[in-house]
Structure formats: structure tokens, C-alpha cells
Scaffold this motif. Sequence first.
Motif, short mmCIF file in Angstrom:
data_model
loop_
_atom_site.label_atom_id
_atom_site.label_comp_id
_atom_site.label_asym_id
_atom_site.label_seq_id
_atom_site.Cartn_x
_atom_site.Cartn_y
_atom_site.Cartn_z
N HIS A 78 59.49 -39.12 33.69
CA HIS A 78 59.08 -40.50 33.97
C HIS A 78 59.34 -41.41 32.79
O HIS A 78 59.19 -41.01 31.63
CB HIS A 78 57.59 -40.55 34.32
N SER A 79 59.71 -42.65 33.08
CA SER A 79 59.88 -43.67 32.06
C SER A 79 59.31 -44.99 32.58
O SER A 79 59.36 -45.27 33.78
CB SER A 79 61.36 -43.89 31.72
N GLY A 80 58.76 -45.80 31.66
CA GLY A 80 58.30 -47.13 32.02
C GLY A 80 59.47 -48.07 32.16
O GLY A 80 60.56 -47.84 31.62
N LEU A 81 59.27 -49.17 32.86
CA LEU A 81 60.35 -50.11 33.13
C LEU A 81 60.93 -50.75 31.87
O LEU A 81 62.09 -51.15 31.85
CB LEU A 81 59.84 -51.22 34.07
N LYS A 82 60.13 -50.85 30.82
CA LYS A 82 60.58 -51.51 29.60
C LYS A 82 60.85 -50.54 28.46
O LYS A 82 61.17 -50.97 27.34
CB LYS A 82 59.55 -52.56 29.17
N ASP A 83 60.72 -49.25 28.72
CA ASP A 83 60.91 -48.24 27.67
C ASP A 83 62.37 -47.77 27.67
O ASP A 83 62.70 -46.71 28.20
CB ASP A 83 59.96 -47.07 27.90
N PHE A 84 63.24 -48.58 27.08
CA PHE A 84 64.68 -48.30 27.14
C PHE A 84 65.04 -46.97 26.48
O PHE A 84 65.91 -46.25 26.97
CB PHE A 84 65.46 -49.45 26.48
N PHE A 85 64.39 -46.63 25.38
CA PHE A 85 64.68 -45.37 24.70
C PHE A 85 64.40 -44.19 25.62
O PHE A 85 65.21 -43.28 25.75
CB PHE A 85 63.84 -45.25 23.42
N SER A 86 63.24 -44.23 26.29
CA SER A 86 62.87 -43.15 27.21
C SER A 86 63.80 -43.12 28.41
O SER A 86 64.19 -42.05 28.89
CB SER A 86 61.43 -43.33 27.66
N ILE A 87 64.17 -44.29 28.93
CA ILE A 87 65.06 -44.35 30.09
C ILE A 87 66.40 -43.69 29.78
O ILE A 87 66.92 -42.88 30.57
CB ILE A 87 65.28 -45.82 30.52
N ILE A 88 66.96 -44.00 28.63
CA ILE A 88 68.26 -43.42 28.25
C ILE A 88 68.12 -41.93 27.98
O ILE A 88 68.94 -41.11 28.44
CB ILE A 88 68.82 -44.15 27.02
#
Length: 318
Positions: free
Chosen positions: A36-46
Amino acid sequence: MKLHIISTINGLENEGMRNVATHLSREFEKKHTVTHSGLKDFFSIIKNGRKSDVTIVFARLIKSVYYMLRLVRPFVKRICVVCVQPVCDEFIKLNNKHKVVDYCLTICKEDAINAFEDDIIHTFEVGINSEKFSPNKENKEDLRKKLNLPCDKTIVLHVGHCSSGRYLEEMLTLDKSKYHCVVIASGMFDDENTIKTLKEGGIDLRFGFVKNIEDFYNCADVYFFPTKSSEFVISVPLSCMEALSCGVSVVAYKSFQKLELINTNSDDAFVLIDSVDELSTAVDKAKENNINTSYLSHPKTWEEVGAEALSALINIVE
């Protein structure tokens, strides 16, 4: 399969998109690896997106979400968006110029048909826990006392949030000596002026997530859904489904035609109106329609819905 979910899931089922995201995520996690990643957590999303077969986005498709996807697109394999409201025009315009979406899951094809090619759109139904949301009319008076609700008035209920576009102020037209109006507000998207108006008008406002929300449905004589626009609600309102599952008739506007997406077993499930002038008469009629069985016709469980969504995602990967 490795799935990566971008959302604002917080473990609560207190808002339409979040409710859908929570239930589907739980189903995905039963058999697959989910991050899971938050909508604004770009590091986690990538980071999570690189390791996953599909990145699934649970968010309203607006301009800011497009730019987030455009930024992470080079680092993730496949992007699937979940659409529960109409795709915003700005998102459509930008995505047409530079596509960032590989697949779309939607509860209403009409919401996505102008945004994506038909062959990447998959429609799924909204699920419901029919055991939780079931009629319990025998203890209605005891439930009302437990929830501090009057036993001598018609209870008109709304569950959702106090945004300015919900038209909850229309409850104020009902005679307070005869009707008791209750709004269970999630605390999300609330408008201060709307809250002030409702409080000053004597509406019974209660804020926050209610675990046993089915008790309020079973206390209610009528469920009122005043929303007229898809801007302020998902296309298949879960609160209407929950009320109907508890045998409570729904008063709503004819203009919100997407209520037709809810499969019911009786014409009494909805009492539809054209204007607020008809509200009092409609509430009295809907009260008489209160039944001891569900108004939903063959509703699907979240387990069934999750299995269908997973099947669609597996096809993407293959």
C-alpha cells in the motif's frame, strides 16, 4: 500476483471510494501479495510499484491524480484505475495527450466510457455484507432508546458527509414535531456552513465512523438521499444499498438516474421525487414501505466482487 494499491485506506468504511478500496483490498490480500502507498507518498509509490505486477489506484480521477501518475509512470509496470465517479474532463484531456492508464475498473461504465478505450474498461458491481445489513425490526424501540432516538416520531436518516452539494438542508423542510432527522456524518468533505445550518435547524448530527451503523438503518423509518449530482457521491451509493438491505425504503430524486444501477426486488424500494415540495408526502409513503426483508435483488458479496476484479487483473498480467 503482486499488487500495489494507491489509496487513502485507513481501515474504516466511512466514505464511498474508501469503502470500496477497503473491501477489495481485503479480498486481494487473501490470496495475493499486496502493498500500500498513500496518494502523496511518491517514494513509496515508486518503490512498491517497481516490485508489483499491477498498481491499482483508488482515487477520484482529477488533474492532480493524473500528474501523480504521469510522474510515476516510468517506474511501474501497469496502472489500473478504479473509477466510482465520472472521470473529470481535465483528466480525460491530459490522458488523451499522454496516456498513463492501462486498465480501468468501474462500477458504472458511463463514468469511464468517454475517458478510455472500451477494451480496457471492466465493470464490476458494488458488494454488500448482507448478514451485517439485514432487517432487525423486532427490537426497533430498544434500538432507538440505545441510540438516544425518539420512539414517537418518524425517523428520517442520511449517512454520508456534510458537503455543500448533498442538499441535506432539505431535511429542514420537514415538520420537527412529526419527523426526527438524523445525519451520520463521516467527518470527511464537510462544509462548515452546511453543518451550522443543520445544527441551527435542529437536525440530529452525529460525526465519525459508526461500527454498528446497521442499528441506525434498522431504527429508521425512511432513508433520505437528497443528492442530485455525481460530483458529491459515488455512482452506486453504498448507503442506499445498506438501507435497502435492511428493508428501509429510500426517498431520492428522479434526477439522480444512476440509482437504477441498484437491483431491487420491489417498486416500493424507492420513492422518487422531482422537488423538495414533495418530500413530506414521499417520506410518509416510504415509511409505509418499511419491510422485514431486504429490498436488494440477489446482491453480490464483497468476496464475489473481489474475485471478479482479481480475474480482470490477472488477465491484464497475462
